[in-house]
Design a protein around this motif. Structure first.
Motif, PDB file in Angstrom:
ATOM      1  N   PRO A  91       0.860  -1.180   0.000  1.00 36.28           N
ATOM      2  CA  PRO A  91       0.000   0.000   0.000  1.00 36.28           C
ATOM      3  C   PRO A  91       0.902   1.237   0.000  1.00 36.28           C
ATOM      4  N   ALA A  92       0.431   2.340  -0.541  1.00 36.17           N
ATOM      5  CA  ALA A  92       1.214   3.575  -0.546  1.00 36.17           C
ATOM      6  C   ALA A  92       1.444   4.025   0.900  1.00 36.17           C
ATOM      7  N   SER A  93       2.635   4.550   1.168  1.00 36.26           N
ATOM      8  CA  SER A  93       2.943   5.048   2.510  1.00 36.26           C
ATOM      9  C   SER A  93       2.262   6.394   2.709  1.00 36.26           C
ATOM     10  N   SER A  94       2.253   6.863   3.956  1.00 35.46           N
ATOM     11  CA  SER A  94       1.664   8.180   4.229  1.00 35.46           C
ATOM     12  C   SER A  94       2.448   9.262   3.484  1.00 35.46           C
ATOM     13  N   LEU A  95       3.757   9.059   3.303  1.00 39.36           N
ATOM     14  CA  LEU A  95       4.570  10.033   2.554  1.00 39.36           C
ATOM     15  C   LEU A  95       4.161  10.054   1.082  1.00 39.36           C
ATOM     16  N   ASP A  96       3.875   8.877   0.517  1.00 40.98           N
ATOM     17  CA  ASP A  96       3.392   8.809  -0.866  1.00 40.98           C
ATOM     18  C   ASP A  96       2.050   9.534  -0.987  1.00 40.98           C
ATOM     19  N   GLU A  97       1.173   9.281  -0.025  1.00 36.29           N
ATOM     20  CA  GLU A  97      -0.146   9.938  -0.030  1.00 36.29           C
ATOM     21  C   GLU A  97       0.008  11.455   0.066  1.00 36.29           C
ATOM     22  N   ASN A  98       0.944  11.902   0.930  1.00 31.28           N
ATOM     23  CA  ASN A  98       1.186  13.341   1.080  1.00 31.28           C
ATOM     24  C   ASN A  98       1.675  13.956  -0.225  1.00 31.28           C
ATOM     25  N   MET A  99       2.562  13.247  -0.926  1.00 32.27           N
ATOM     26  CA  MET A  99       3.097  13.760  -2.188  1.00 32.27           C
ATOM     27  C   MET A  99       1.970  13.919  -3.213  1.00 32.27           C
ATOM     28  N   ILE A 100       1.127  12.896  -3.355  1.00 37.58           N
ATOM     29  CA  ILE A 100       0.021  12.954  -4.322  1.00 37.58           C
ATOM     30  C   ILE A 100      -0.958  14.058  -3.949  1.00 37.58           C
ATOM     31  N   GLU A 101      -1.247  14.162  -2.655  1.00 37.78           N
ATOM     32  CA  GLU A 101      -2.153  15.217  -2.169  1.00 37.78           C
ATOM     33  C   GLU A 101      -1.589  16.605  -2.503  1.00 37.78           C
ATOM     34  N   PHE A 102      -0.276  16.763  -2.263  1.00 37.66           N
ATOM     35  CA  PHE A 102       0.381  18.034  -2.575  1.00 37.66           C
ATOM     36  C   PHE A 102       0.274  18.346  -4.071  1.00 37.66           C
ATOM     37  N   LEU A 103       0.551  17.369  -4.916  1.00 38.99           N
ATOM     38  CA  LEU A 103       0.509  17.575  -6.370  1.00 38.99           C
ATOM     39  C   LEU A 103      -0.899  17.954  -6.832  1.00 38.99           C
ATOM     40  N   GLN A 104      -1.906  17.298  -6.224  1.00 37.46           N
ATOM     41  CA  GLN A 104      -3.296  17.613  -6.576  1.00 37.46           C
ATOM     42  C   GLN A 104      -3.663  19.022  -6.129  1.00 37.46           C
ATOM     43  N   GLU A 105      -3.324  19.362  -4.872  1.00 36.27           N
ATOM     44  CA  GLU A 105      -3.670  20.677  -4.336  1.00 36.27           C
ATOM     45  C   GLU A 105      -2.952  21.803  -5.079  1.00 36.27           C
ATOM     46  N   ALA A 106      -1.691  21.546  -5.484  1.00 27.64           N
ATOM     47  CA  ALA A 106      -0.907  22.552  -6.204  1.00 27.64           C
ATOM     48  C   ALA A 106      -1.298  22.605  -7.683  1.00 27.64           C
ATOM     49  N   GLU A 107      -2.179  21.688  -8.075  1.00 26.28           N
ATOM     50  CA  GLU A 107      -2.641  21.579  -9.469  1.00 26.28           C
ATOM     51  C   GLU A 107      -1.478  21.427 -10.447  1.00 26.28           C
ATOM     52  N   LEU A 108      -0.502  20.600 -10.031  1.00 22.19           N
ATOM     53  CA  LEU A 108       0.641  20.314 -10.898  1.00 22.19           C
ATOM     54  C   LEU A 108       0.312  19.096 -11.759  1.00 22.19           C
ATOM     55  N   PRO A 109       0.765  19.076 -13.003  1.00 21.38           N
ATOM     56  CA  PRO A 109       0.527  17.898 -13.844  1.00 21.38           C
ATOM     57  C   PRO A 109       1.398  16.750 -13.339  1.00 21.38           C
ATOM     58  N   PHE A 110       0.783  15.587 -13.123  1.00 23.76           N
ATOM     59  CA  PHE A 110       1.580  14.473 -12.628  1.00 23.76           C
ATOM     60  C   PHE A 110       1.081  13.142 -13.162  1.00 23.76           C
ATOM     61  N   ALA A 111       1.971  12.165 -13.070  1.00 22.67           N
ATOM     62  CA  ALA A 111       1.655  10.775 -13.409  1.00 22.67           C
ATOM     63  C   ALA A 111       2.153   9.930 -12.253  1.00 22.67           C
ATOM     64  N   VAL A 112       1.536   8.789 -12.033  1.00 23.25           N
ATOM     65  CA  VAL A 112       1.992   7.866 -10.999  1.00 23.25           C
ATOM     66  C   VAL A 112       2.553   6.624 -11.688  1.00 23.25           C
ATOM     67  N   VAL A 113       3.759   6.261 -11.279  1.00 27.20           N
ATOM     68  CA  VAL A 113       4.397   5.055 -11.814  1.00 27.20           C
ATOM     69  C   VAL A 113       4.520   4.054 -10.672  1.00 27.20           C
ATOM     70  N   LEU A 114       3.981   2.875 -10.909  1.00 26.20           N
ATOM     71  CA  LEU A 114       4.053   1.796  -9.920  1.00 26.20           C
ATOM     72  C   LEU A 114       5.259   0.929 -10.271  1.00 26.20           C
ATOM     73  N   THR A 115       6.302   1.007  -9.446  1.00 23.34           N
ATOM     74  CA  THR A 115       7.570   0.336  -9.731  1.00 23.34           C
ATOM     75  C   THR A 115       7.614  -1.095  -9.191  1.00 23.34           C
ATOM     76  N   LYS A 116       8.641  -1.813  -9.630  1.00 23.31           N
ATOM     77  CA  LYS A 116       8.953  -3.174  -9.152  1.00 23.31           C
ATOM     78  C   LYS A 116       7.864  -4.179  -9.504  1.00 23.31           C
ATOM     79  N   ALA A 117       7.210  -3.976 -10.657  1.00 25.49           N
ATOM     80  CA  ALA A 117       6.115  -4.844 -11.096  1.00 25.49           C
ATOM     81  C   ALA A 117       6.573  -6.273 -11.360  1.00 25.49           C
ATOM     82  N   ASP A 118       7.863  -6.456 -11.669  1.00 26.08           N
ATOM     83  CA  ASP A 118       8.371  -7.807 -11.949  1.00 26.08           C
ATOM     84  C   ASP A 118       8.308  -8.718 -10.725  1.00 26.08           C
TER      85      ASP A 118
END
Length: 193
Positions: free
Chosen positions: A117-144
């Motif tokens: 699950p995403a950590s609280s720090l990951d959640e904070n980063m996404i929340e910040f990007l949304q609130e700042a209305e910055l263009p962003f993408a999420v990459v889910l790593t280590k899929a292998d």
């Protein structure tokens, strides 16, 4: 954009040193052990463009790379427990200082480990990007490390946990196997136009 034209520009240890830029910037952010350097190397078909280490938290500076009129920015990883408080504070100042400046941000690529699950720090980063209305993408790593079925299940769970809107690109990637790299390149090229 020809990915073979990438070149290392410079590293900076404090936000006051950061250069101003009119170039569009693609910034990469994520936890210390999320595989940011490995992903950057795979993205550009280079083995050691970004320094990869067995010890998480090695990226302690903001590293700038340029490629065909676009600047790629490797931000220090956040959330690594085994560094001094003063060093964590410096990393935090660097990341916050970067985002608080007047940057020409075309895209922020936020990396999250697909296995958990995403950590609280990951959640904070996404929340910040949304609130700042910055263009962003999420990459889910280590899929292998997961089966295809587990990947789809985790992708859905993380999309829900991070409250991602339908228009936010969500790419499942593996630096090891190359999964999702072409899709991520397309997302980046579209953002950098």
């Amino acid at each position: 954009m020809n990915i073979n034209n990438v070149a290392f520009e410079k590293s900076f240890g404090t936000s006051l040193q950061l250069p101003t830029s009119t170039l569009p910037e693609i910034a990469f952010a994520g936890r210390s052990n999320v595989g940011k350097s490995s992903l950057l190397n795979k993205l550009f078909n280079r083995k050691s463009l970004a320094k990869v280490s067995q010890t998480p938290g090695k990226t302690a500076t903001i590293n700038f790379f340029s490629c065909d009129g676009v600047r790629f920015v490797d931000l220090p990883g956040y959330g690594y427990a085994k560094v001094a408080k003063s060093e964590k504070g410096r990393w935090s100042e660097l990341i916050e200082g970067y985002f608080n400046q007047d940057r020409n941000l075309a895209l922020v690529v936020s990396l999250v480990d697909i296995r958990h699950p995403a950590s609280s720090l990951d959640e904070n980063m996404i929340e910040f990007l949304q609130e700042a209305e910055l263009p962003f993408a999420v990459v889910l790593t280590k899929a292998d490390k997961l089966s295809r079925q587990q990947q789809m299940k985790q992708k859905a769970a993380l999309k829900k946990q991070l409250k991602l809107h339908a228009d936010v690109p969500l790419v499942v990637c593996s630096s090891e196997k190359g999964t999702g790299i072409d899709e991520l390149r397309t997302v980046i090229k579209n953002a950098a136009r």
